[in-house]
Design a protein around this motif. Sequence first.
Motif, PDB file in Angstrom:
ATOM      1  N   ALA A 195      40.005   8.428 -62.571  1.00 31.26           N
ATOM      2  CA  ALA A 195      38.845   9.242 -62.012  1.00 31.26           C
ATOM      3  C   ALA A 195      39.266  10.350 -61.313  1.00 31.26           C
ATOM      4  O   ALA A 195      40.446  10.301 -60.400  1.00 31.26           O
ATOM      5  CB  ALA A 195      37.953   8.449 -61.202  1.00 31.26           C
ATOM      6  N   ILE A 196      38.589  11.603 -61.316  1.00 34.89           N
ATOM      7  CA  ILE A 196      38.877  12.607 -60.468  1.00 34.89           C
ATOM      8  C   ILE A 196      37.485  13.122 -59.834  1.00 34.89           C
ATOM      9  O   ILE A 196      36.491  13.256 -60.648  1.00 34.89           O
ATOM     10  CB  ILE A 196      39.563  13.873 -61.436  1.00 34.89           C
ATOM     11  N   ARG A 197      37.800  13.620 -58.483  1.00 35.02           N
ATOM     12  CA  ARG A 197      36.582  14.271 -57.880  1.00 35.02           C
ATOM     13  C   ARG A 197      37.150  15.679 -57.316  1.00 35.02           C
ATOM     14  O   ARG A 197      38.200  15.652 -56.926  1.00 35.02           O
ATOM     15  CB  ARG A 197      36.212  13.661 -56.699  1.00 35.02           C
ATOM     16  N   VAL A 198      36.510  16.747 -57.644  1.00 35.96           N
ATOM     17  CA  VAL A 198      36.771  18.334 -57.293  1.00 35.96           C
ATOM     18  C   VAL A 198      35.629  18.725 -56.354  1.00 35.96           C
ATOM     19  O   VAL A 198      34.472  18.659 -56.521  1.00 35.96           O
ATOM     20  CB  VAL A 198      36.716  19.177 -58.512  1.00 35.96           C
ATOM     21  N   GLU A 199      36.153  19.097 -55.109  1.00 35.01           N
ATOM     22  CA  GLU A 199      35.069  19.439 -54.081  1.00 35.01           C
ATOM     23  C   GLU A 199      35.677  20.869 -53.467  1.00 35.01           C
ATOM     24  O   GLU A 199      36.988  20.994 -53.400  1.00 35.01           O
ATOM     25  CB  GLU A 199      35.025  18.387 -53.051  1.00 35.01           C
ATOM     26  N   GLY A 200      34.623  21.423 -53.017  1.00 38.95           N
ATOM     27  CA  GLY A 200      34.888  22.896 -52.395  1.00 38.95           C
ATOM     28  C   GLY A 200      33.743  23.475 -52.177  1.00 38.95           C
ATOM     29  O   GLY A 200      32.271  22.960 -52.446  1.00 38.95           O
ATOM     30  N   PRO A 201      33.668  24.661 -51.770  1.00 40.91           N
ATOM     31  CA  PRO A 201      32.430  25.622 -51.405  1.00 40.91           C
ATOM     32  C   PRO A 201      31.609  25.882 -52.579  1.00 40.91           C
ATOM     33  O   PRO A 201      30.484  25.851 -52.538  1.00 40.91           O
ATOM     34  CB  PRO A 201      33.002  26.833 -50.854  1.00 40.91           C
ATOM     35  N   GLN A 351      39.305  20.726 -52.810  1.00 39.32           N
ATOM     36  CA  GLN A 351      40.302  19.593 -52.760  1.00 39.32           C
ATOM     37  C   GLN A 351      40.082  18.753 -54.125  1.00 39.32           C
ATOM     38  O   GLN A 351      38.928  18.787 -54.400  1.00 39.32           O
ATOM     39  CB  GLN A 351      40.132  18.806 -51.434  1.00 39.32           C
ATOM     40  N   ILE A 352      40.990  18.062 -54.381  1.00 38.23           N
ATOM     41  CA  ILE A 352      40.991  17.381 -55.659  1.00 38.23           C
ATOM     42  C   ILE A 352      41.369  15.758 -55.173  1.00 38.23           C
ATOM     43  O   ILE A 352      42.500  15.386 -54.579  1.00 38.23           O
ATOM     44  CB  ILE A 352      41.866  17.782 -56.701  1.00 38.23           C
ATOM     45  N   THR A 353      40.784  14.768 -55.597  1.00 41.21           N
ATOM     46  CA  THR A 353      41.038  13.631 -55.326  1.00 41.21           C
ATOM     47  C   THR A 353      41.190  12.628 -56.505  1.00 41.21           C
ATOM     48  O   THR A 353      40.303  12.878 -57.364  1.00 41.21           O
ATOM     49  CB  THR A 353      39.740  12.776 -54.497  1.00 41.21           C
ATOM     50  N   VAL A 354      42.105  11.879 -56.642  1.00 42.03           N
ATOM     51  CA  VAL A 354      42.549  11.144 -57.813  1.00 42.03           C
ATOM     52  C   VAL A 354      42.420   9.568 -57.491  1.00 42.03           C
ATOM     53  O   VAL A 354      43.176   9.323 -56.727  1.00 42.03           O
ATOM     54  CB  VAL A 354      43.744  11.382 -58.564  1.00 42.03           C
ATOM     55  N   ASP A 355      41.549   8.844 -58.020  1.00 42.14           N
ATOM     56  CA  ASP A 355      41.421   7.589 -57.714  1.00 42.14           C
ATOM     57  C   ASP A 355      41.431   7.337 -56.131  1.00 42.14           C
ATOM     58  O   ASP A 355      41.993   6.210 -55.658  1.00 42.14           O
ATOM     59  CB  ASP A 355      42.676   6.658 -58.353  1.00 42.14           C
ATOM     60  N   GLY A 356      40.680   7.972 -55.632  1.00 38.54           N
ATOM     61  CA  GLY A 356      40.487   7.851 -54.205  1.00 38.54           C
ATOM     62  C   GLY A 356      41.534   8.598 -53.263  1.00 38.54           C
ATOM     63  O   GLY A 356      41.492   8.422 -52.098  1.00 38.54           O
ATOM     64  N   GLU A 357      42.820   9.005 -53.871  1.00 37.08           N
ATOM     65  CA  GLU A 357      43.888   9.618 -52.921  1.00 37.08           C
ATOM     66  C   GLU A 357      43.706  11.188 -53.104  1.00 37.08           C
ATOM     67  O   GLU A 357      43.370  11.815 -54.396  1.00 37.08           O
ATOM     68  CB  GLU A 357      45.152   9.077 -53.554  1.00 37.08           C
ATOM     69  N   ARG A 358      43.566  11.688 -52.116  1.00 31.09           N
ATOM     70  CA  ARG A 358      43.603  13.380 -52.172  1.00 31.09           C
ATOM     71  C   ARG A 358      44.841  13.850 -52.456  1.00 31.09           C
ATOM     72  O   ARG A 358      45.811  13.671 -51.758  1.00 31.09           O
ATOM     73  CB  ARG A 358      43.129  13.851 -50.803  1.00 31.09           C
ATOM     74  N   ILE A 359      45.140  14.495 -53.545  1.00 31.83           N
ATOM     75  CA  ILE A 359      46.444  14.910 -54.121  1.00 31.83           C
ATOM     76  C   ILE A 359      46.540  16.477 -54.026  1.00 31.83           C
ATOM     77  O   ILE A 359      47.585  16.987 -54.247  1.00 31.83           O
ATOM     78  CB  ILE A 359      46.630  14.555 -55.539  1.00 31.83           C
ATOM     79  N   TYR A 360      45.336  17.205 -53.714  1.00 32.95           N
ATOM     80  CA  TYR A 360      45.356  18.673 -53.776  1.00 32.95           C
ATOM     81  C   TYR A 360      44.552  19.146 -52.718  1.00 32.95           C
ATOM     82  O   TYR A 360      43.330  18.739 -52.590  1.00 32.95           O
ATOM     83  CB  TYR A 360      44.910  19.073 -55.188  1.00 32.95           C
ATOM     84  N   GLU A 361      44.915  20.149 -51.906  1.00 39.66           N
ATOM     85  CA  GLU A 361      44.057  20.631 -51.144  1.00 39.66           C
ATOM     86  C   GLU A 361      44.487  22.152 -50.779  1.00 39.66           C
ATOM     87  O   GLU A 361      45.525  22.656 -50.705  1.00 39.66           O
ATOM     88  CB  GLU A 361      44.183  20.152 -49.650  1.00 39.66           C
ATOM     89  N   ASN A 362      43.162  23.066 -50.678  1.00 41.51           N
ATOM     90  CA  ASN A 362      43.492  24.489 -50.340  1.00 41.51           C
ATOM     91  C   ASN A 362      44.265  25.135 -51.173  1.00 41.51           C
ATOM     92  O   ASN A 362      45.105  26.067 -50.926  1.00 41.51           O
ATOM     93  CB  ASN A 362      44.017  24.667 -48.900  1.00 41.51           C
ATOM     94  N   GLY A 363      44.582  24.743 -52.534  1.00 44.45           N
ATOM     95  CA  GLY A 363      45.480  25.602 -53.487  1.00 44.45           C
ATOM     96  C   GLY A 363      46.769  25.099 -53.783  1.00 44.45           C
ATOM     97  O   GLY A 363      47.428  25.690 -54.327  1.00 44.45           O
ATOM     98  N   ALA A 364      47.004  23.627 -52.962  1.00 44.01           N
ATOM     99  CA  ALA A 364      48.254  23.191 -53.190  1.00 44.01           C
ATOM    100  C   ALA A 364      48.263  21.715 -53.423  1.00 44.01           C
ATOM    101  O   ALA A 364      47.461  20.906 -52.702  1.00 44.01           O
ATOM    102  CB  ALA A 364      49.119  23.744 -51.966  1.00 44.01           C
TER     103      ALA A 364
END
Length: 369
Positions: A195-201, A351-364
């Motif tokens: 699962a993926i969650r994508v969050e941001g403004p 930010q992008i979270t995969v299976d509950g783990e944040r793997i991506y933040e502020n473009g990196a």
Amino acid sequence: MTDPRVEKLAEVLVDYSIGVSPGDEVLIQGTALAAPLLQAILVRTLEAGGHPFSVVKLPGSDELLFRHANDDQLRHIPAPIRIAYETFDAVINVMSTDNTKALSNVPPSKMVLTSQAERPIFETITRRTAAGEFDWVLALYPTAAYAQDAEMGIAEYSDFVYGACLPSPDDPVGYWKEFSKRQGRIVDWLAGKRAIRVEGPDVDLTMRIDGRSFINCDGRRNMPDGEIFTGPVEESVEGRVRFSYPSTYQGRRIDGVELRFERGKVVEAHASRGEAFVREIIDTDEGARYVGEFAIGTNRGITRATGNTLFDEKIHGSFHMALGAGMPETGSQNRSAIHWDIVCDLKDGGQITVDGERIYENGAFLIDP
């Protein structure tokens, strides 16, 4: 004098992106504006032992088609084109135009007719690609029209294009091979995730990816390249997104696209510019309201939007989604006559979270597989 970078780009396209072998039949497509690059590709293909077949349009041909063709003529796909996509080993398609707005006033209904007519070609490409029977790559030759869209001079824009395609001009093939290895480690880490969650403004989306594969976009299909993508489970996409960057689809610019999804389907669609056209696009067929692709842009040479999807979808620090047809190699089941990429910035609070783990933040990426 021909820009020496033209031959370097032809080298990448023929030797790396396609990997032409002796005996390969290669379709080369573009307009006469791209003659220097098309000629360099033809020569490089011959040197590799391939059999090139060039289809070169005159500038303005598409505008004349939509102005004068009846519905039956718009639906017609010439037999040589069908045969080439069904039997050739590869195609190298070079974008080049003298007017990116030439189709802006074409009735959307006519655009839908051509999209529907081209659907069998698109399905042939995706089927043969997934089976390993066919290779293709899309590239661009810098023209004044593209430079104007990017609000650059032609020399500046040429530097931008070749900088994104040839970050290491002395050894462009070596660069893309190393890029492929680095990005491949991220794709390997994502294998088997659910699962993926994508969050941001501008975004709050969730989707499932169980049973789906991420693809390493490393210059084999697009040049420039730089993304990883998958086809999310069709009925799993939930939430809303406002896409940060303008989109150009079928020659029309669309701004401020906002979509809301329920059970994978677009249930609300708005745009600050081109909203009526958006509604035409998503009503093309049943699959047009579902997501065929979710992707993260990774090309560090592309840091701003230029109004061209080939470049904008690779913007470092962005993600994009495509409504419509998915790629079978990802496991996507979505079928449609459209594939419309729309891009959203993630550099400021995304930010992008995969299976509950944040793997991506502020473009990196935060992971280092």
